[in-house]
Every structure is written in C-alpha cells, then in structure tokens.
Design a protein around this motif. Structure first.
Motif: not given
Length: 164
Positions: A32-38, A119-122, A130-131
């Motif tokens: 699981i990612g360190d960042a969970q903004f998504l 429509g853009l990359p994260v 993000f962080y």
C-alpha cells in the motif's frame, strides 16, 4: 518502528520488515502506498532490487510480474468499490524515473476528484496534497488495506479451485 525500510523497500520486504507490504505475489510484493490522497493507492515492487526496468526480466518473469500487476489492480478495484461508492477507475503506471528498481503504481481514481485533475496523471496534483501529513498512510487506512488483502487471497483460492 524505524524508517530504515524506506531506504531499501525491496530488501525490507524480502526480510519481512516493510510495513507497507500487503502480500507476496509472483515476482513481486504488493504494497500500500505511503501516500493515500487517493485511497487504495498501491505499488507493486519487483522482488529483486537489481531489476531496473520491465525489460530486464526474462519474458516468463516479465509476464508473471505483469500478471501480478493485474491481480493487484483487480483487488484494489474491488476493495475501493466496496469502501467508496464514488470509485471510478484505476490508473496503472510503470515509470522508474525516481526509484531505480522496477515497480508499478496502481492508482484508484474517484468521482470526487477536482475536475481539473480528472483527465490528468496523478503526478499533476500538488505535491503537498500527494505527500501531505493528512494523506499519509495510517491506521485509518487499515480497513481498506485488509480489504485489498482479502481480495488477493480470494484470487488465490479461485486459482486453486480452477486448477484442482
């Protein structure tokens, strides 16, 4: 817990010391990612830190790594759909520009995201989003993490049933 595992995520995973690891998959570790903004963001880490890119793997291993990416995505999709009715889709990315080892990003995308980002990359999000501290992986993400693990386990059981 010390943060030493962040300096060698794969070595720590191999040693059982990477706390983000959800499961061992073929040629990889689901983390699981360190960042969970998504919420549900996961990373698939190759299980050999000397592998720098997908084409460094012989074709059979490459296909197993990609199968693991697919399986992780399927589990993330199912778990996110259960936890948030505004789950929309997944984005998959293999970049390798910052970390020199093969890894794949699996991002959940949601209807609640700002229209400017849909429509853009994260990676176009503000790095503070993000962080940021409010989006860092923590105990609040444990139910989603358990759900992803459960879906990965269900896939394994289904494979055994189909093979048996």
């Amino acid at each position: 817990m010390t943060e030493d595992w962040r300096r060698d995520r794969i070595g720590a995973a191999l040693a059982g010391a990477n706390p983000t690891v959800i499961a061992r998959l073929q040629e990889s570790f689901a983390a699981i990612g360190d960042a969970q903004f998504l919420p549900g963001y996961c990373v698939l880490l190759v299980d050999d830190p000397t592998i720098g890119q997908l084409t460094d793997l012989p074709r059979p291993r490459r296909l197993r790594f990609l199968d693991s990416m697919d399986r992780l995505g399927e589990a993330v999709s199912a778990a996110c759909r259960e936890h948030d009715s505004s789950f929309r889709r997944l984005n998959y990315e293999i970049l390798g520009n910052t970390d020199g080892f093969l890894h794949a990003h699996v991002f959940a995308r949601y209807e609640w995201e700002d229209a400017a980002h849909v429509g853009l990359p994260v990676w176009r999000y503000d790095p503070d989003s993000f962080y940021g501290e409010t989006t860092a992986l923590g105990p609040a993400h444990d139910p989603l993490r358990r759900s992803i693990r459960r879906h990965l386990d269900e896939q394994r059981h289904e494979d055994v049933r189909l093979d048996g």
